[in-house]
Design an enzyme around this catalytic site. Structure first.
Site, PDB file in Angstrom:
ATOM      1  N   ASP A 126       0.846  -1.189   0.000  1.00 51.61           N
ATOM      2  CA  ASP A 126       0.000   0.000   0.000  1.00 51.61           C
ATOM      3  C   ASP A 126       0.884   1.243   0.000  1.00 51.61           C
ATOM      4  OD1 ASP A 126       0.986  -0.266   2.531  1.00 51.61           O
ATOM      5  OD2 ASP A 126      -0.949  -0.423   3.538  1.00 51.61           O
ATOM      6  N   HIS A 186      -0.370  -8.663  -3.858  1.00 48.23           N
ATOM      7  CA  HIS A 186      -1.112  -7.574  -3.226  1.00 48.23           C
ATOM      8  C   HIS A 186      -0.212  -6.341  -3.196  1.00 48.23           C
ATOM      9  CE1 HIS A 186      -4.417  -6.124  -0.619  1.00 48.23           C
ATOM     10  NE2 HIS A 186      -3.462  -5.398  -0.054  1.00 48.23           N
ATOM     11  N   GLU A 203       1.356 -10.236  -0.093  1.00 54.36           N
ATOM     12  CA  GLU A 203       1.873  -8.862   0.043  1.00 54.36           C
ATOM     13  C   GLU A 203       3.350  -8.892   0.411  1.00 54.36           C
ATOM     14  OE1 GLU A 203       0.614  -4.537   1.822  1.00 54.36           O
ATOM     15  OE2 GLU A 203      -0.079  -6.318   2.893  1.00 54.36           O
TER      16      GLU A 203
END
Length: 478
Positions: free
Chosen positions: A76, A397, A457
């Site tokens: 992210d 991810h 991720e």
């Protein structure tokens, strides 16, 4: 007491030679290249992951501070200093500065520039909840990039202790290549540790920043381990006896003998004991013998034939500890194995676990087994390093890897529009070479997919100790 048949089988499994011969040199180069895909701010001219572009160019503006640069710690876009700072000592510990390319020494500097600011303690950039509502490549971000900081009258021992360790470790790295910068780093480490120790408390308990960092970056384990971690690295950087005294006087009160089977971004107790134990081997400092004793209790737990608590392994031989990213624990704990094996070998000693004696080579074999598992020698025949081998996860991810590059798609991809990319069955258009993902479950199963963040991720704090492991096995081929 004879080991059980079950424990003997597990020991045989984890210490057996691996089937696949791996190219550690190639994996090492790729593990370092990964960090280029995580860069924030203005990208340098030598950037090799050309699908990335400049991003987050106004970070720190709300605080009138220049916080542009550094790295995104995961898939992210927020930046949490607690995660970024734990990456640096792990990279230093891996002794990657011995590589001839010079890449690691360059990659460390943005971490330090982020940490050294003003009298404020910077905590994080970006609102996590807002960011997680969007699936946007970093170059298109229009979610709030609010920077959070603590004024120095408030406690933040956990964050400040971690920053101390990072600055002290970096000062060691830069001492040979840039002495003036190394001195600046060390000065910052000394000042930060003084603040950390004199303002004891957790940064996540502060109402100004707690809501910004929790629940994703809360300090669950407390701040004691970070104070010891910072002191241990200052001892390494300065050689001063005062830090030995600090480690001795505060060992029990700060929890060096509590929850010591761990080494993650929130809990450094296992690593503290291993790092400080070096003094018992090299400097013959008897006062820190309890650190060595606790380190060896942890290390004995890796081997099922010993008495007492034991680590858990998957049926395929992976060192397994529950968590959101399984391989974070695997690589970090494996790194402690090769570190301690070095202490034992240099002093011609073995690991004593009650009546069981374990040769340092057994520690190395176990660590190598974990590395080879990650690189593909596992029941899924899957490389958990992206871009290594032919069979690795094709959907991870990661916002940048899953989205088309600016060159391929110049028009901005808006917040909600990005979820169409997230849901696409197509493989990622960009390969985040060298990224080590979260990994399989306790049964060696790997489902994968962008929605399965715990398995797919990547993070900087997984790759950092893995760099050290690969550097070791690349330099010690047999």
């Amino acid at each position: 007491m004879k080991p059980s048949i079950c424990s003997s089988l597990y020991l045989l499994l984890v210490l057996l030679p691996t089937v696949i011969s791996h190219n550690y040199s190639d994996a090492l180069k790729k593990s370092i290249l990964f960090f280029e895909g995580q860069r924030s701010g203005y990208l340098p001219r030598e950037q090799r992951m050309t699908w990335r572009g400049d991003s987050a160019l106004n970070d720190g503006m709300n605080l009138n501070a220049d916080l542009v640069g550094g790295y995104y710690d995961a898939g992210d876009n927020p930046g949490a200093l607690s995660n970024l700072e734990v990456t640096c000592p792990r990279l230093i510990s891996g002794k990657i500065l011995s590589l001839s390319s010079g890449e690691p020494i360059i990659s460390l500097r943005p971490f330090r520039n982020f940490a050294i600011g003003s009298s404020f303690m910077y905590v994080a950039v970006g609102k996590v909840e807002s960011d997680h509502k969007c699936w946007m490549r970093p170059e298109d971000m229009d979610t709030p990039r609010t920077a959070y900081a603590l004024e120095t009258q408030y406690p933040a021992s956990d964050l400040a202790g971690e920053i101390t360790a990072a600055l002290a470790a970096a000062s060691i790295a830069f001492k040979r290549y840039d002495p003036s910068y190394a001195q600046r780093l060390l000065k910052g480490a000394l000042k930060t540790f003084k603040y950390a120790d004199s303002h004891r408390g957790s940064y996540t308990n502060n109402t100004c920043v707690g809501l910004a960092v929790c629940p994703f970056y809360c300090s669950i384990n407390g701040y004691g381990d970070e104070l010891l971690w910072g002191a241990a690295w200052l001892r390494r950087a300065t050689g001063k006896a005062s830090y030995i005294k600090y480690l001795v006087d505060n060992r029990h009160s700060l929890g060096a003998d509590f929850n010591y089977y761990e080494f993650g971004w929130d809990n450094k107790v296992g690593a503290v004991n291993v790092l400080v134990a070096k003094e018992a081997f090299e400097k013959n400092v008897p006062e820190i013998a309890p650190y060595r004793d606790t380190a060896e209790k942890m290390l004995c737990a890796y081997f099922p034939e010993t008495a007492g608590p034991h680590m858990t392994y998957t049926p395929g031989g992976l060192l397994y500890k529950p968590g959101s990213s399984i391989l974070q624990n695997t690589v970090a704990l494996s790194f402690l194995l090769i570190t301690y094996a070095g202490y034992l070998s240099k002093s011609s000693q073995q690991l004593h676990c009650g009546s069981v004696k374990i040769h340092p080579e057994s520690l190395r074999h176990l660590a190598k087994r974990q590395v080879d598992y990650i690189l593909g020698d596992n029941p899924m025949k899957m490389s958990y390093m992206i871009g290594y081998g032919n069979h690795y996860p094709r959907q991870i991810h990661h916002r940048g890897a899953s989205s088309p590059s600016i060159a391929a798609h110049p028009k901005a991809i808006k917040c909600l529009e990005g979820w169409n990319i997230f849901a696409s069955p197509k493989p990622d258009p960009n390969i985040l070479v060298g990224a080590v993902v979260g990994g399989p479950d306790v049964d060696d199963k790997f489902v994968g997919g962008r929605s399965n963040a715990s398995e797919t991720e990547p993070t900087t704090y997984i790759n950092a100790p893995f760099v050290g492991l690969l550097a070791y096995f690349n330099a010690n081929k047999k």
